[in-house]
Design an enzyme around this catalytic site. Structure first.
Site, short mmCIF file in Angstrom:
data_model
loop_
_atom_site.label_atom_id
_atom_site.label_comp_id
_atom_site.label_asym_id
_atom_site.label_seq_id
_atom_site.Cartn_x
_atom_site.Cartn_y
_atom_site.Cartn_z
N TYR A 1 -27.36 106.30 35.15
CA TYR A 1 -28.07 105.34 35.99
C TYR A 1 -27.09 104.60 36.90
O TYR A 1 -27.30 104.49 38.12
CB TYR A 1 -28.84 104.35 35.12
CG TYR A 1 -29.55 103.27 35.89
CD1 TYR A 1 -30.76 103.52 36.54
CD2 TYR A 1 -29.01 101.99 35.98
CE1 TYR A 1 -31.41 102.53 37.25
CE2 TYR A 1 -29.66 100.98 36.68
CZ TYR A 1 -30.86 101.26 37.31
OH TYR A 1 -31.50 100.27 38.03
N LYS B 1 -26.99 104.64 41.12
CA LYS B 1 -27.17 103.48 41.99
C LYS B 1 -25.96 103.25 42.87
O LYS B 1 -26.08 102.81 44.02
CB LYS B 1 -27.49 102.24 41.14
CG LYS B 1 -28.85 102.32 40.46
CD LYS B 1 -29.99 102.52 41.46
CE LYS B 1 -31.35 102.48 40.82
NZ LYS B 1 -32.46 102.64 41.80
N SER C 1 -29.19 98.67 42.72
CA SER C 1 -29.07 97.79 41.55
C SER C 1 -27.68 97.19 41.54
O SER C 1 -26.72 97.79 42.05
CB SER C 1 -29.29 98.59 40.26
OG SER C 1 -28.94 97.82 39.12
#
Length: 254
Positions: free
Chosen positions: A160, A164, A145
């Site tokens: 998160y 990533k 991402s």
């Protein structure tokens, strides 16, 4: 162009039941590959993807399991090799997201995101490499991402974002470890993408902000990740490894 064709290729896509994973699985079939669709059996998404692959005249295989289980992955790849042929392309797309204030985030939530997004990608790469390395050929593409490079405005997602970032650096590490044995490892880092999760009414206001903050003034369609995936899967990128290809409409420039 022949450089982008995947004729006679065999691909495995994790998280292929919806969104980016589904679009890439179908796109690889359009480029000529047979496709194994791996994911949870919680809905009919995998079967829908497989039906669309078959409609393109390619073979499809539905495989259920968890990317956090080495045994599930080994079994899945064993079936791919037995029923479709030698694995040539793997797209590790399965992942989870969430939003939680860092100061109150339960450790279990942190661990769950990292278990799926980091350990799950590592275990997937490991299982895929075990069949690709002896043949000295293959392309692994991990979906990260833009949040692994920048911190999204207004979103509380330290778990998160860090997961990533780990995927990106892990992929570069694997690329260097396996470069001299014919196995390429690259990353696609999408920006804000209009997946089913972002079509829910309750996130409508957030979606407006996502569009506003993206230089191109809109979110990506999942299908816009297909071109980058086909490029990285094909001979067109034969001298490309360790790349983090950010597909974000210009977001990280700001």
């Amino acid at each position: 162009m022949d450089l982008f064709k995947l004729d006679s290729g065999v691909a495995l896509v994790t998280g292929a039941g919806s969104g980016i994973g589904q679009a890439i699985a179908i796109g690889l079939a359009e480029a000529g590959a047979d496709v194994a669709c791996f994911g949870h059996a919680s809905n009919g998404g995998l079967e829908q993807t497989a039906e669309k692959v078959r409609a393109l005249g390619r073979k499809a295989l539905v495989l259920t399991g968890s990317v956090t289980s080495g045994a599930d992955l080994a079994m899945a790849i064993g079936r791919v090799e037995a029923e479709l042929g030698a694995l040539t392309v793997a797209v590790n797309n399965a992942g989870i997201a969430g939003s939680e204030a860092a100061e109150t985030m339960p450790l279990e939530k942190w661990r769950k995101v990292h278990e799926v997004n980091v350990a799950g990608v590592f275990l997937s790469c490991q299982a895929e490499a075990r069949v690709m390395l002896p043949r000295r050929a293959g392309s692994i593409i991990n979906i990260a991402s833009m949040s692994g490079t920048i911190v999204n405005r207004g979103l509380t997602q330290a778990h998160y974002n860090s997961s990533k970032a780990a995927v990106i650096h892990m992929s570069k590490s694997l690329a260097m470890e396996w470069a001299d044995r014919g196995l390429r490892v690259n990353v696609i880092s999408p920006g804000y993408t209009l997946t089913p999760m972002n079509k829910r009414p309750e996130v409508a206001e957030e979606v407006k902000v996502f569009k506003r903050d993206t230089p191109m003034g809109r979110m990506a369609a999942p299908e816009e990740m297909v071109g980058p995936a086909v490029f990285l899967a094909s001979r067109a990128s034969s001298f490309v490894t360790g790349l983090d290809l950010i597909v974000d409409g210009g977001y990280v420039c700001w």
